[in-house]
Design a protein around this motif. Structure first.
Motif, PDB file in Angstrom:
ATOM      1  N   TYR A  16      33.860 -80.328 -44.632  1.00 24.21           N
ATOM      2  CA  TYR A  16      32.924 -81.355 -45.110  1.00 24.21           C
ATOM      3  C   TYR A  16      32.177 -80.920 -46.364  1.00 24.21           C
ATOM      4  CZ  TYR A  16      33.885 -84.066 -40.941  1.00 24.21           C
ATOM      5  OH  TYR A  16      34.518 -84.821 -39.982  1.00 24.21           O
ATOM      6  N   MET A  17      31.973 -79.624 -46.561  1.00 23.98           N
ATOM      7  CA  MET A  17      31.359 -79.181 -47.812  1.00 23.98           C
ATOM      8  C   MET A  17      32.284 -79.411 -49.002  1.00 23.98           C
ATOM      9  SD  MET A  17      29.310 -75.647 -46.909  1.00 23.98           S
ATOM     10  CE  MET A  17      28.741 -75.521 -48.608  1.00 23.98           C
ATOM     11  N   ALA A  18      33.579 -79.269 -48.786  1.00 22.91           N
ATOM     12  CA  ALA A  18      34.529 -79.483 -49.886  1.00 22.91           C
ATOM     13  C   ALA A  18      34.723 -80.965 -50.190  1.00 22.91           C
ATOM     14  CB  ALA A  18      35.868 -78.843 -49.548  1.00 22.91           C
ATOM     15  N   GLY A  19      34.355 -81.831 -49.273  1.00 21.30           N
ATOM     16  CA  GLY A  19      34.497 -83.260 -49.517  1.00 21.30           C
ATOM     17  C   GLY A  19      35.900 -83.771 -49.305  1.00 21.30           C
ATOM     18  N   LEU A  20      36.593 -83.232 -48.307  1.00 22.58           N
ATOM     19  CA  LEU A  20      37.922 -83.747 -47.982  1.00 22.58           C
ATOM     20  C   LEU A  20      37.788 -85.098 -47.291  1.00 22.58           C
ATOM     21  CD1 LEU A  20      39.644 -80.463 -46.709  1.00 22.58           C
ATOM     22  CD2 LEU A  20      39.476 -81.354 -49.043  1.00 22.58           C
ATOM     23  N   GLN A  21      38.902 -85.707 -46.939  1.00 20.97           N
ATOM     24  CA  GLN A  21      38.871 -87.064 -46.385  1.00 20.97           C
ATOM     25  C   GLN A  21      37.913 -87.147 -45.212  1.00 20.97           C
ATOM     26  OE1 GLN A  21      41.664 -89.956 -46.460  1.00 20.97           O
ATOM     27  NE2 GLN A  21      43.386 -88.774 -47.310  1.00 20.97           N
ATOM     28  N   ARG A  22      37.034 -88.163 -45.238  1.00 21.17           N
ATOM     29  CA  ARG A  22      35.922 -88.230 -44.303  1.00 21.17           C
ATOM     30  C   ARG A  22      36.279 -88.810 -42.946  1.00 21.17           C
ATOM     31  NH1 ARG A  22      31.784 -84.979 -45.976  1.00 21.17           N
ATOM     32  NH2 ARG A  22      31.556 -85.128 -48.248  1.00 21.17           N
ATOM     33  N   GLY A  23      37.414 -89.425 -42.804  1.00 15.71           N
ATOM     34  CA  GLY A  23      37.752 -90.056 -41.533  1.00 15.71           C
ATOM     35  C   GLY A  23      37.821 -89.033 -40.409  1.00 15.71           C
ATOM     36  N   PRO A  24      37.287 -89.376 -39.224  1.00 13.14           N
ATOM     37  CA  PRO A  24      37.317 -88.404 -38.105  1.00 13.14           C
ATOM     38  C   PRO A  24      38.726 -88.023 -37.703  1.00 13.14           C
ATOM     39  CG  PRO A  24      36.632 -90.585 -37.344  1.00 13.14           C
ATOM     40  CD  PRO A  24      36.629 -90.640 -38.832  1.00 13.14           C
ATOM     41  N   GLN A  25      39.693 -88.991 -37.816  1.00  9.93           N
ATOM     42  CA  GLN A  25      41.065 -88.661 -37.450  1.00  9.93           C
ATOM     43  C   GLN A  25      41.657 -87.610 -38.380  1.00  9.93           C
ATOM     44  OE1 GLN A  25      40.046 -91.457 -38.701  1.00  9.93           O
ATOM     45  NE2 GLN A  25      41.419 -92.220 -40.307  1.00  9.93           N
ATOM     46  N   HIS A  26      41.225 -87.610 -39.646  1.00  2.66           N
ATOM     47  CA  HIS A  26      41.720 -86.598 -40.583  1.00  2.66           C
ATOM     48  C   HIS A  26      41.189 -85.204 -40.219  1.00  2.66           C
ATOM     49  CE1 HIS A  26      42.378 -90.291 -42.976  1.00  2.66           C
ATOM     50  NE2 HIS A  26      43.389 -89.605 -43.506  1.00  2.66           N
TER      51      HIS A  26
ATOM     52  N   PHE B 194      43.002 -83.926 -37.085  1.00  6.80           N
ATOM     53  CA  PHE B 194      44.334 -83.422 -37.419  1.00  6.80           C
ATOM     54  C   PHE B 194      44.229 -82.069 -38.136  1.00  6.80           C
ATOM     55  CE2 PHE B 194      48.104 -83.012 -40.051  1.00  6.80           C
ATOM     56  CZ  PHE B 194      49.113 -83.356 -39.165  1.00  6.80           C
ATOM     57  N   PHE B 195      43.240 -81.928 -38.997  1.00  7.96           N
ATOM     58  CA  PHE B 195      43.015 -80.675 -39.716  1.00  7.96           C
ATOM     59  C   PHE B 195      42.802 -79.519 -38.730  1.00  7.96           C
ATOM     60  CE2 PHE B 195      40.078 -77.601 -41.588  1.00  7.96           C
ATOM     61  CZ  PHE B 195      40.660 -77.323 -42.807  1.00  7.96           C
ATOM     62  N   THR B 196      41.969 -79.733 -37.709  1.00  7.44           N
ATOM     63  CA  THR B 196      41.703 -78.679 -36.726  1.00  7.44           C
ATOM     64  C   THR B 196      42.916 -78.420 -35.841  1.00  7.44           C
ATOM     65  OG1 THR B 196      40.730 -80.318 -35.222  1.00  7.44           O
ATOM     66  CG2 THR B 196      39.240 -79.149 -36.710  1.00  7.44           C
TER      67      THR B 196
ATOM     68  N   LYS C 143      49.827 -83.850 -46.413  1.00  4.34           N
ATOM     69  CA  LYS C 143      50.008 -85.259 -46.074  1.00  4.34           C
ATOM     70  C   LYS C 143      48.717 -85.838 -45.511  1.00  4.34           C
ATOM     71  CE  LYS C 143      54.930 -84.685 -44.981  1.00  4.34           C
ATOM     72  NZ  LYS C 143      55.950 -84.657 -43.905  1.00  4.34           N
ATOM     73  N   ASN C 144      48.024 -85.057 -44.708  1.00  7.13           N
ATOM     74  CA  ASN C 144      46.770 -85.511 -44.118  1.00  7.13           C
ATOM     75  C   ASN C 144      45.705 -85.757 -45.188  1.00  7.13           C
ATOM     76  OD1 ASN C 144      44.971 -85.917 -41.718  1.00  7.13           O
ATOM     77  ND2 ASN C 144      43.944 -84.109 -42.557  1.00  7.13           N
ATOM     78  N   GLU C 145      45.725 -84.973 -46.256  1.00  6.30           N
ATOM     79  CA  GLU C 145      44.682 -85.044 -47.269  1.00  6.30           C
ATOM     80  C   GLU C 145      45.022 -85.980 -48.426  1.00  6.30           C
ATOM     81  OE1 GLU C 145      41.251 -84.625 -49.338  1.00  6.30           O
ATOM     82  OE2 GLU C 145      41.694 -84.073 -47.250  1.00  6.30           O
ATOM     83  N   PHE C 146      46.237 -85.908 -48.941  1.00  8.18           N
ATOM     84  CA  PHE C 146      46.552 -86.625 -50.184  1.00  8.18           C
ATOM     85  C   PHE C 146      46.956 -88.074 -49.948  1.00  8.18           C
ATOM     86  CE2 PHE C 146      46.942 -82.256 -51.656  1.00  8.18           C
ATOM     87  CZ  PHE C 146      46.334 -82.320 -52.899  1.00  8.18           C
ATOM     88  N   LEU C 147      47.636 -88.387 -48.849  1.00  5.78           N
ATOM     89  CA  LEU C 147      48.058 -89.769 -48.618  1.00  5.78           C
ATOM     90  C   LEU C 147      46.830 -90.675 -48.453  1.00  5.78           C
ATOM     91  CD1 LEU C 147      51.100 -89.343 -46.195  1.00  5.78           C
ATOM     92  CD2 LEU C 147      51.133 -89.872 -48.645  1.00  5.78           C
ATOM     93  N   GLY C 148      46.798 -91.749 -49.219  1.00  6.70           N
ATOM     94  CA  GLY C 148      45.685 -92.689 -49.184  1.00  6.70           C
ATOM     95  C   GLY C 148      44.660 -92.464 -50.259  1.00  6.70           C
TER      96      GLY C 148
END
Length: 444
Positions: free
Chosen positions: A259-269, A272-274, A349-354
């Motif tokens: 969240y400090m880096a400002g990656l995609q904010r959606g909880p599902q993202h 998936f990241f974790t 894919k989790n970060e860049f798509l969309g």
């Protein structure tokens, strides 16, 4: 020893103890006694009859002397060899005569005949009662081993707690360095670098548990030799006990960097990241357990595990894009068997798509995240990110199966190798095929 004797009587178990020069209090706790000298049985029977046996053969125990010390002194030549140096009475020969007298007397005694009958009776028994194996059900084995391993991990500050603190510090560093990346053209490389660092370095640190794996395997081999449980129960228990700690490491420190880096904010993202990070850590732990079963040395094991991961990182498609990798070895097969490939693809894919990014020259030109994955990172877009996660989970299971195979093969191969090496040494030294074992100290 009082506690051990109490457990033996309460649960009907046979406990064999080898003790040199026990105190009289400890000696009185034993039910039966076996005395060996020069590889021969001097006495094997009830401990209450030992003093009578020695006295009837002309070797009574003096008053105020510990019976175990008297028995040991009577049948052990080593003491007399030291005392008898330069002596005219040659006490070593006297000890040999005592041993011969006691040995002949024992073989002609009723105690010896009773032992022979018990041995014959035990040899004729068949069935599970005389089979070496597990004493508990498989489910019980898994539960007990999981609880024990979890308690050991919880109590050891260096096992996971120190790593958790280090992960918090590193993720804070990641969050500050990549703080609020943004969506310009430069952020493409920044996002890729950050995700690559998480997928490689954070998972690489899971090798910190290697020393504990080696110690666990030592305990496992001793308990396995006694038939307490099976390798598959040990494998499942080790994985279940470490799972909560790895999950805590994957969620809480990673949230700071994410969240400090400002990656995609959606909880599902973020979930998936974790999940990608969690499965990757499970993979590295499985890999290090395989290494521990093959290379039990601390230093060599850590070097071996680090080298394997370094090769996987080099071939995962970041430092050299997949299309630029040399096809022999690096593209085929390392690129496809390196779990970092699937972790990176899942992350990207989790970060860049969309997302859309501004063009290199600025203005109104924008680049879609799909184009970034296809052209900039050369990612495989024929399947979804969930397939990458499923492949990682499958590899987690595969690594644990490989660990189980390594343990089973080790049980079969190591005795064969030891026997072969012993045969080679015997051939070189021209030793006889049967070497007598001489027990110099009395065994209680």
């Amino acid at each position: 020893m009082s506690r051990i004797a109490d457990l033996a009587h309460r649960h009907g178990r046979t406990i064999i103890a080898s003790i040199h020069q026990p105190s009289s209090d400890v000696f009185d706790l034993f039910d039966h006694l076996c005395l060996l000298s020069s590889g021969n049985t001097i006495y094997f029977g009830p401990i209450s009859l030992t003093s009578e046996f020695f006295a009837s053969n002309g070797f009574p125990c003096p008053q105020m002397r510990n019976p175990s010390d008297h028995f040991l002194r009577t049948i052990n030549k080593d003491f007399n060899m030291v005392i008898g140096e330069g002596s005219e009475h040659r006490p070593t020969e006297i000890t040999s005569d005592a041993i011969n007298i006691l040995e002949r007397s024992y073989k002609s005694s009723s105690i010896f005949q009773q032992v022979l009958r018990q041995v014959a009776q035990s040899s004729s028994m068949k069935g599970e009662i005389v089979q070496r194996g597990s004493q508990a059900r498989f489910f019980t084995q898994c539960c007990v081993l999981t609880k024990r391993s979890f308690v050991n991990m919880y109590r050891d500050p260096g096992y996971y707690w120190l790593r958790l603190a280090i992960y918090f510090a590193i993720c804070l560093c990641i969050g500050t360095i990549f703080y609020d990346i943004g969506f310009d053209y430069k952020s493409i490389q920044a996002r890729g670098s950050m995700l690559m660092f998480v997928a490689t370095y954070l998972t690489f640190m899971a090798i910190g548990g290697f020393p504990s794996f080696v110690e666990d395997l030592k305990i496992f081999r001793r308990e396995r030799f006694n038939g307490h449980y099976k390798p598959v129960a040990f494998t499942i228990a080790n994985m279940l006990s470490s799972a909560p700690f790895l999950l805590a490491i994957s969620v809480f420190p990673a949230a700071i960097a994410y969240y400090m880096a400002g990656l995609q904010r959606g909880p599902q993202h973020f979930i998936f990241f974790t999940l990608i990070l969690y499965s990757s850590m499970l993979l590295v732990e499985g890999l290090m357990m395989i290494v521990a079963s093959i290379v039990p040395d601390y230093l060599m094991g850590i070097i071996t595990g680090s080298a394997i991961q370094a090769m996987m990182v080099l071939s995962c498609g970041f430092f050299r894009l997949p299309g630029d990798l040399p096809k022999p070895i690096w593209k085929y097969p390392l690129y496809y068997i390196a779990f970092h490939k699937y972790a990176n693809q899942g992350y990207y894919k989790n970060e860049f798509l969309g997302l859309n990014f501004s063009g290199n020259g600025g203005g109104n030109l924008s680049i879609s995240g799909e184009d970034v994955l296809k052209d900039y990172w050369q990612m495989e877009l024929g399947y979804s990110k969930w397939v990458d996660l499923a492949i990682l989970i499958g590899m987690v299971v595969a690594y644990r199966l490989l660990f189980w195979v390594a343990v089973k093969v080790g049980e079969e191969v190591k005795p064969m190798v030891s026997s072969f090496l012993l045969g080679k040494k015997r051939h070189v030294l021209d030793l006889p095929s049967s070497i007598p074992v001489v027990v110099t100290n009395s065994t209680l």
